[in-house]
Design a protein around this motif. Sequence first.
Motif, short mmCIF file in Angstrom:
data_model
loop_
_atom_site.label_atom_id
_atom_site.label_comp_id
_atom_site.label_asym_id
_atom_site.label_seq_id
_atom_site.Cartn_x
_atom_site.Cartn_y
_atom_site.Cartn_z
N UNK A 67 0.81 -1.21 0.00
CA UNK A 67 0.00 0.00 0.00
C UNK A 67 0.84 1.26 0.00
N UNK A 68 2.01 1.24 0.63
CA UNK A 68 2.89 2.42 0.59
C UNK A 68 3.66 2.49 -0.72
N UNK A 69 3.78 1.36 -1.40
CA UNK A 69 4.46 1.35 -2.69
C UNK A 69 3.54 1.72 -3.84
N UNK A 70 2.25 1.38 -3.72
CA UNK A 70 1.26 1.67 -4.76
C UNK A 70 -0.05 2.08 -4.08
N UNK A 223 2.08 7.91 4.89
CA UNK A 223 1.74 6.48 4.86
C UNK A 223 2.87 5.56 5.31
N UNK A 224 4.13 5.98 5.18
CA UNK A 224 5.23 5.10 5.57
C UNK A 224 5.17 4.77 7.05
N UNK A 225 4.58 5.66 7.85
CA UNK A 225 4.44 5.41 9.28
C UNK A 225 3.01 5.04 9.65
N UNK A 377 10.62 -5.10 -9.18
CA UNK A 377 10.97 -3.71 -8.90
C UNK A 377 10.54 -2.77 -10.02
N UNK A 378 9.24 -2.71 -10.34
CA UNK A 378 8.79 -1.83 -11.43
C UNK A 378 9.04 -0.36 -11.10
N UNK A 379 9.02 0.46 -12.13
CA UNK A 379 9.41 1.87 -11.99
C UNK A 379 8.56 2.62 -10.98
N UNK A 380 7.25 2.33 -10.94
CA UNK A 380 6.36 3.11 -10.07
C UNK A 380 6.13 2.45 -8.72
N UNK A 381 6.96 1.47 -8.37
CA UNK A 381 6.81 0.79 -7.08
C UNK A 381 7.94 1.23 -6.15
N UNK A 385 7.47 1.88 3.26
CA UNK A 385 7.60 0.91 4.34
C UNK A 385 7.90 -0.44 3.71
N UNK A 386 8.89 -1.13 4.24
CA UNK A 386 9.21 -2.48 3.76
C UNK A 386 9.29 -3.44 4.94
#
Length: 780
Positions: A67-70, A223-225, A377-381, A385-386
Amino acid sequence: MSESDQELARDLGFLEAYTIGLGTMIGAGIFVLPSIAAEQAGPASMISFFFGGLISLLAALSLSELATGMPKAGGSYYYVNRALGPFFGSIVGWGMWAGLTFASAFYMIGFGQYLLPGLGQYVGFLAGWGQTGITVAALVMAALLTAINYYGVKETGSLQNVIVITLLGLIIAFLALGFMSDPTIGEFNPNGLPAIAATIGTVYVTFIGFEVIATSAEEIKNPSRNLPLAMIASVVTPTLLYVGVMFVSTGTLSIEVLADSQIPVADVATEFMGSIGALGMIVGAVLATVSSANASILSAARVNFAMGRDRILVNWLNEVHGRFRTPYRAITTTGIITLVLIAIGVGIGTLAEVASFLYLVTYALVHVTVVVLRRANPENYEPTFQIPSKLYPLVPAVGMLACLAVLAQMSVEFVPTVFTLGPLAFDLPVTPTPVGAIGTILVFFGIGWYFVYARDRALSESLVGEAIAPEPTAKAGEESRYRVVVPVANPETEQDLLRMAAASAHAHEDEQAEVVAVNVIEVPRQTSLSQDLRFEEERVEGQQELLDAARDIAADLEIGLRTRAIVGRDAGSVILDVIDAEAADHVLLGWKGTRSRRDHVLGSTIDNVIGRAPCEATLVKLGPEGGRGEGDIMVLVGKGPHAPVAARRGAEFVSAAGGEATLTLLNVQSPSAESDGESSPTERGETIIEDLVERTGIRYMAYDTEVRVAEDTETAILEAAREYDTICVGATRSGAISQAVFGSLPETVGAEVDRTVVMARGPEESAMSIREALRQKLEV
């Protein structure tokens, strides 16, 4: 303007996101499932709740990364469709939609049970209706919630928070008094380990609430937190509560009595809280089931939208109502299916298990999606948070296997059976369950839909192949500039507001100044932000034209300009977020010149921005043509802390006019004002003006000074203001909004003088309240 050019406002902090998830997870499950779970596994059902929470925690970690990546509407569906392709996207999309409708029906039947058999003990006319009455009550409330979301009632969001807080208080009281009553557990695991495992599937419907947070990822601040924290908290909190409720319940009533109860938590509460406590739990259950069903109906509509956006579903479902701005067809369809499930008499346990089945399928694929996207690892991802490196790939691997194990346990009973197909007979070591059959049929429906409809229309492609050879992506930085943020909404005033903002920016050319023009489209909470963006073509086209015009104006003014087109819930909050994100030095807003008669002073958006913006703030009421920051400009000079800001605005306008404007510094003195006995009112006024010139640093330019002496200073100021084209006045107050924003005098000048009036204040430096400090701490 393309969809990619649009921005979506982040309106939800940690508390809002947390209550969204908790509001669903603390609903019917905690009030209805104790009887069903106790019948299946006895006191050991508390282990089922614990492992259900653990499986959800693993899914929450994977979903947080995705969700934080997309951060897009649609949640798990969007991520699976993007990574694994439309084949699996169709399975998950249909599964999520069906799961939410089954869950909504489950909540509504729970509502009927607590409303009639429950409240019927206290309200005579609600008693004695039987199962038919429960069904009718569930149908009526489901129809009402569908109508509420159809019409887009905004208050449902605030009501959700109140309900969640109330429920937490009730359940904590239940647990505290329950533990004090010394519950006694009999045989802990009467039905063995298979029953515990099967019960995980039954109760898992209570843990799907954190998925609602993921579907709102594009609206969450920081969103990362906040997103992973809200997800984890919304899983851990109900898990602990569920385990505690099952311990108290199975230790207070016998398993037989508990299993036969339609209102188990209320019946348990009667034993140690009395009839008043039981009534409180009944009211809480009624509120909880309504809250959960409302959130599920809303989320189902958003999944519909995401599928339509990807052309997996017909876009006809996603049309937005011209008046209510809601996806009324998707909401109506979801409501109708929910009503059908209730009306045909699907058992409450079956409803819960089918919803659980479909979401376990979804989360199994979500874990696979994390691995695929990590490798591809697509460009828009670019997840902020990981999953920690020490837990990857352990979390997605264990999470997927756990989901599959529970699905297998739900799908079959480990009892041999004979399966006949025409003349053929097969001996099977297991017996398929009804829930497994229904869930499998719905999964195959998604597969069939893909081949019949979506395969030739879907936009996305699988990234599984690209996961074999991942490539890193680069990130670019951004230099610091002096920025003026200008919200624009009216084509008739846009040019003047941008010109006045450019005047301020030109005064800081050595700091690489630029103007940021912002336009906000407001939408109701029932509609996904992306959905309104895609289907409200008229408003989006108007936004495009407005910002295109802003770029043309900026070119003529020879000033750097960026435009931001944003779709959000509240314009004031969006503008404040832009100010914060841009690290703006100045915000300039237009004002119609009228005061609000109700909750706001100058208007809801203006009050919010002017009252909270941490930078300099200027409010402009535009007067007649030809005198808007031009012509004869007057600055009202006083001892207030914001008078220098108003003087700077006036000086900036004069400098930008290139010799076609004049600047007058005016002070009004009362003849009866206190003095040192030696200075006349005129001399006092001239001293104040000189002091202001020193503080402002505008000796470099030509200006006139004027001091007027009058008994009624306000009337004198109003009369003087009407002699100039533009009047600049500084705020006479500081701090949070109370009865005024700038102060009564500046606002009176703005409201009553038929000229261009510029009200200005410096950065807001009022002391932070405890509430603001807590809110900021949670949103950082």
